[in-house]
Scaffold this motif. Structure first.
Motif, mmCIF file in Angstrom:
data_model
loop_
_atom_site.group_PDB
_atom_site.id
_atom_site.type_symbol
_atom_site.label_atom_id
_atom_site.label_comp_id
_atom_site.label_asym_id
_atom_site.label_seq_id
_atom_site.Cartn_x
_atom_site.Cartn_y
_atom_site.Cartn_z
ATOM 1 N N ASN A 1 24.830 -5.910 -49.682
ATOM 2 C CA ASN A 1 23.630 -5.278 -50.234
ATOM 3 C C ASN A 1 23.699 -5.322 -51.756
ATOM 4 O OD1 ASN A 1 24.595 -3.648 -47.631
ATOM 5 N ND2 ASN A 1 22.364 -3.706 -47.653
ATOM 6 N N TRP A 2 22.594 -5.757 -52.358
ATOM 7 C CA TRP A 2 22.540 -5.908 -53.813
ATOM 8 C C TRP A 2 21.292 -5.270 -54.387
ATOM 9 C CZ3 TRP A 2 26.338 -8.355 -56.732
ATOM 10 C CH2 TRP A 2 27.335 -9.001 -56.007
ATOM 11 N N GLY A 3 21.432 -4.702 -55.565
ATOM 12 C CA GLY A 3 20.270 -4.242 -56.298
ATOM 13 C C GLY A 3 19.639 -5.394 -57.054
ATOM 14 N N GLN A 4 18.540 -5.120 -57.752
ATOM 15 C CA GLN A 4 17.779 -6.173 -58.399
ATOM 16 C C GLN A 4 18.329 -6.559 -59.761
ATOM 17 O OE1 GLN A 4 17.186 -3.092 -58.718
ATOM 18 N NE2 GLN A 4 16.277 -2.682 -60.713
ATOM 19 N N CYS B 1 22.751 3.376 -60.386
ATOM 20 C CA CYS B 1 22.333 2.632 -59.207
ATOM 21 C C CYS B 1 21.985 3.660 -58.139
ATOM 22 C CB CYS B 1 23.429 1.700 -58.729
ATOM 23 S SG CYS B 1 23.040 0.780 -57.229
ATOM 24 N N VAL C 1 21.556 -0.218 -46.578
ATOM 25 C CA VAL C 1 21.321 0.574 -47.770
ATOM 26 C C VAL C 1 20.610 -0.295 -48.798
ATOM 27 C CG1 VAL C 1 23.594 0.033 -48.737
ATOM 28 C CG2 VAL C 1 22.358 2.062 -49.514
ATOM 29 N N GLN C 2 19.593 0.251 -49.425
ATOM 30 C CA GLN C 2 18.865 -0.452 -50.480
ATOM 31 C C GLN C 2 19.264 0.123 -51.828
ATOM 32 O OE1 GLN C 2 14.730 0.002 -49.213
ATOM 33 N NE2 GLN C 2 14.789 -2.062 -48.370
ATOM 34 N N LEU C 3 19.382 -0.766 -52.808
ATOM 35 C CA LEU C 3 19.920 -0.369 -54.108
ATOM 36 C C LEU C 3 18.940 -0.699 -55.223
ATOM 37 C CD1 LEU C 3 23.475 -1.901 -53.619
ATOM 38 C CD2 LEU C 3 22.767 0.442 -53.143
ATOM 39 N N GLN C 4 18.919 0.152 -56.232
ATOM 40 C CA GLN C 4 18.081 -0.088 -57.396
ATOM 41 C C GLN C 4 18.845 0.312 -58.642
ATOM 42 O OE1 GLN C 4 14.121 1.443 -57.162
ATOM 43 N NE2 GLN C 4 13.530 0.704 -59.179
ATOM 44 N N ALA D 1 20.734 4.597 -54.405
ATOM 45 C CA ALA D 1 20.804 4.018 -53.068
ATOM 46 C C ALA D 1 19.956 4.816 -52.103
ATOM 47 C CB ALA D 1 22.246 3.994 -52.590
ATOM 48 N N SER D 2 19.321 4.113 -51.203
ATOM 49 C CA SER D 2 18.564 4.772 -50.153
ATOM 50 C C SER D 2 19.429 4.838 -48.901
ATOM 51 C CB SER D 2 17.288 4.007 -49.860
ATOM 52 O OG SER D 2 17.604 2.719 -49.353
ATOM 53 N N TYR E 1 24.443 -5.982 -61.854
ATOM 54 C CA TYR E 1 24.019 -5.734 -60.488
ATOM 55 C C TYR E 1 24.941 -4.720 -59.822
ATOM 56 C CZ TYR E 1 21.506 -10.168 -61.044
ATOM 57 O OH TYR E 1 20.685 -11.174 -61.484
#
Length: 125
Positions: free
Chosen positions: A114-117, A21, A1-4, A23-24, A94
């Motif tokens: 998994n971490w966001g930016q 946040c 999973v990608q996070l923003q 998530a994809s 984050y």
């Protein structure tokens, strides 16, 4: 999973702020989610965590009663409502995701893969 992560900004003490946040991926609901923060010159610290379906939430003592974590699995999103912010809340925030949720580990950065930016929150006095 990608996070923003998003939603940070410059606010005054006592104001409110809501971080988001996004998530994809289609497996978002199988991840426990958390917010951490890192102030300049300090280590990254736990802020809050929420279980897969949102039934359980946990907070650092420093934010308990002021911050609220929530999630919307239909929107693949987790939020951090920050009320009565103080200058000591200034940090980069984050979001993080973990496929496991262990009660003795959720406060540790190592638990999250998994971490966001990060999004900057600055609170002026």
């Amino acid at each position: 999973v990608q996070l923003q992560a998003s939603g940070g900004g410059l606010v005054q003490a006592g104001d409110s702020l809501r971080l988001s946040c996004a998530a994809s991926g289609r497996t978002f609901s199988s991840y426990a989610m958390a917010w951490f923060r890192q102030a300049p010159g300090k280590e990254r610290e736990f802020v809050s965590a929420i279980s897969w379906r949102g039934g359980n939430t946990y907070y650092a003592d420093s934010v308990k009663g002021r911050f609220t974590i929530s999630r919307d699995n239909a929107k693949n999103a987790v939020y951090l409502q920050m009320n009565s912010v103080q200058p000591e809340d200034t940090a980069v925030y984050y979001c993080a995701a973990s496929p496991t949720f262990r009660l003795d580990r959720y406060r540790y950065t190592q638990e999250y893969k998994n971490w966001g930016q990060g999004t900057q929150v600055t609170v002026s006095s």
